[in-house]
Design a protein around this motif. Sequence first.
Motif, PDB file in Angstrom:
ATOM      1  N   VAL A 153       0.700  -1.107  -0.235  1.00  0.00           N
ATOM      2  CA  VAL A 153      -0.116   0.088   0.384  1.00  0.00           C
ATOM      3  C   VAL A 153       0.719   1.157   0.361  1.00  0.00           C
ATOM      4  O   VAL A 153       0.731   2.414  -0.673  1.00  0.00           O
ATOM      5  CB  VAL A 153      -1.216   0.244   1.277  1.00  0.00           C
ATOM      6  N   ASP A 154       1.624   1.138   0.762  1.00  0.00           N
ATOM      7  CA  ASP A 154       2.617   2.555   0.709  1.00  0.00           C
ATOM      8  C   ASP A 154       3.576   2.323  -0.392  1.00  0.00           C
ATOM      9  O   ASP A 154       3.758   3.540  -0.667  1.00  0.00           O
ATOM     10  CB  ASP A 154       3.771   2.215   1.941  1.00  0.00           C
ATOM     11  N   VAL A 155       3.948   1.664  -1.314  1.00  0.00           N
ATOM     12  CA  VAL A 155       3.881   1.970  -2.915  1.00  0.00           C
ATOM     13  C   VAL A 155       3.799   2.893  -3.295  1.00  0.00           C
ATOM     14  O   VAL A 155       4.029   3.652  -4.079  1.00  0.00           O
ATOM     15  CB  VAL A 155       4.365   0.610  -3.253  1.00  0.00           C
ATOM     16  N   ILE A 156       2.401   2.904  -3.173  1.00  0.00           N
ATOM     17  CA  ILE A 156       1.522   3.880  -4.143  1.00  0.00           C
ATOM     18  C   ILE A 156       1.006   4.631  -3.520  1.00  0.00           C
ATOM     19  O   ILE A 156       1.214   5.712  -3.875  1.00  0.00           O
ATOM     20  CB  ILE A 156       0.203   3.162  -4.555  1.00  0.00           C
ATOM     21  N   THR A 157      -0.059   4.803  -2.191  1.00  0.00           N
ATOM     22  CA  THR A 157       0.427   6.669  -1.600  1.00  0.00           C
ATOM     23  C   THR A 157       1.558   7.053  -1.014  1.00  0.00           C
ATOM     24  O   THR A 157       1.678   8.428  -1.264  1.00  0.00           O
ATOM     25  CB  THR A 157      -0.876   5.424  -0.010  1.00  0.00           C
ATOM     26  N   HIS A 158       2.421   6.374  -0.616  1.00  0.00           N
ATOM     27  CA  HIS A 158       3.744   7.014  -1.140  1.00  0.00           C
ATOM     28  C   HIS A 158       3.574   7.944  -1.432  1.00  0.00           C
ATOM     29  O   HIS A 158       4.112   9.638  -2.077  1.00  0.00           O
ATOM     30  CB  HIS A 158       4.634   6.539   0.003  1.00  0.00           C
ATOM     31  N   GLN A 208       3.913  13.193  -4.785  1.00  0.00           N
ATOM     32  CA  GLN A 208       3.373  13.661  -6.333  1.00  0.00           C
ATOM     33  C   GLN A 208       2.391  14.642  -6.233  1.00  0.00           C
ATOM     34  O   GLN A 208       2.250  15.606  -7.402  1.00  0.00           O
ATOM     35  CB  GLN A 208       2.866  12.726  -7.488  1.00  0.00           C
ATOM     36  N   GLY A 209       2.243  15.117  -5.296  1.00  0.00           N
ATOM     37  CA  GLY A 209       1.285  15.967  -4.712  1.00  0.00           C
ATOM     38  C   GLY A 209      -0.258  15.828  -5.056  1.00  0.00           C
ATOM     39  O   GLY A 209      -1.021  16.686  -5.569  1.00  0.00           O
ATOM     40  N   ARG A 242       9.111   3.107  -8.792  1.00  0.00           N
ATOM     41  CA  ARG A 242       9.030   2.592  -7.307  1.00  0.00           C
ATOM     42  C   ARG A 242       8.494   1.557  -6.939  1.00  0.00           C
ATOM     43  O   ARG A 242       8.888   0.532  -6.259  1.00  0.00           O
ATOM     44  CB  ARG A 242       8.243   3.760  -7.157  1.00  0.00           C
ATOM     45  N   ALA A 243       8.056   1.479  -8.461  1.00  0.00           N
ATOM     46  CA  ALA A 243       7.189  -0.354  -8.026  1.00  0.00           C
ATOM     47  C   ALA A 243       7.680  -1.752  -8.068  1.00  0.00           C
ATOM     48  O   ALA A 243       7.630  -2.702  -8.368  1.00  0.00           O
ATOM     49  CB  ALA A 243       5.833  -0.613  -9.150  1.00  0.00           C
TER      50      ALA A 243
END
Length: 288
Positions: A20-25, A30-31, A74-75
């Motif tokens: 989840v952190d990969v996406i949310t962070h 990215q603002g 990142r992914a």
Amino acid sequence: MVDNATYILTATCLSRLGTVDVITHFLYQQGCYIKDMHSFDDTACQQFFLRAAFCHDKGDAIDVEAFKSQLNERAKPFNMVWQLHEPDHIPKVLIMVSKYDHCLNDLLYRYRTGHLNIEIPAIISNHPDLKGLAEWHQIPYYHFPITAETKPQQEAKVWEVIQQTQAELVVLARYMQVLSSAMCDKLNGWAINIHHSLLPGFKGAKPYHQAFAKGVKLVGATAHYVSNALDEGPIITQGVETVDHTHYPAELAEKGKDIECLTLARAVKYHCENRVFLHHNKTVVFPD
């Protein structure tokens, strides 16, 4: 936060800490403001699924290419498979139908009123009966008759129209023909069928008469992806209503038609809003 166009990000990978952190962070960096998010961890097979709807916090346009490049880096350690769906994209949905018009009528109404954010580039039928309905909506109508002997040639014409229109989803809105194995393979994961939920109990002709004779107490409908297993593809959504001894075959059939319309429209909506993940022979579907 400035209200802005909504992007959809879908992702799946093996279950592990930090998914989840990969996406949310990343979206935070990215603002971007997350307006809605669903996730599911299938502990039976260790597979993770996520859908996030987001916009830029200041209302700025997102640099899509830079966004994709950075998220890909990142992914990568998670072997995450993801897709970014842009807000100005309207899916092209080709409809196939025979003579029953209830599902087609319902889809056209929802399309015309904006309840389904889709484009319908063509309607294909093996009968000429519904040409007038298509013309009233100013949608091209292709009448391709079919027999057991001409099935390969007919499906070749269907496939040509699908390609020419660049359809992204094919909807069998009571198309009363069994697609060939080759056509099912071509449409794997992007063709939706609808049928009554009396299957497999009451197969063949007059299913509602069979159901009436058995005194059924439930009728319903199933929307699923097309597969080589007839009427047994991955289920997207189902609808059901109770009935009783006062419902004769004609009334059971009418109630069944209503449920088919609602169930098919919901399945099309979920697919076009990127809420459905194919997962082996079933689906993960995030609600609206």
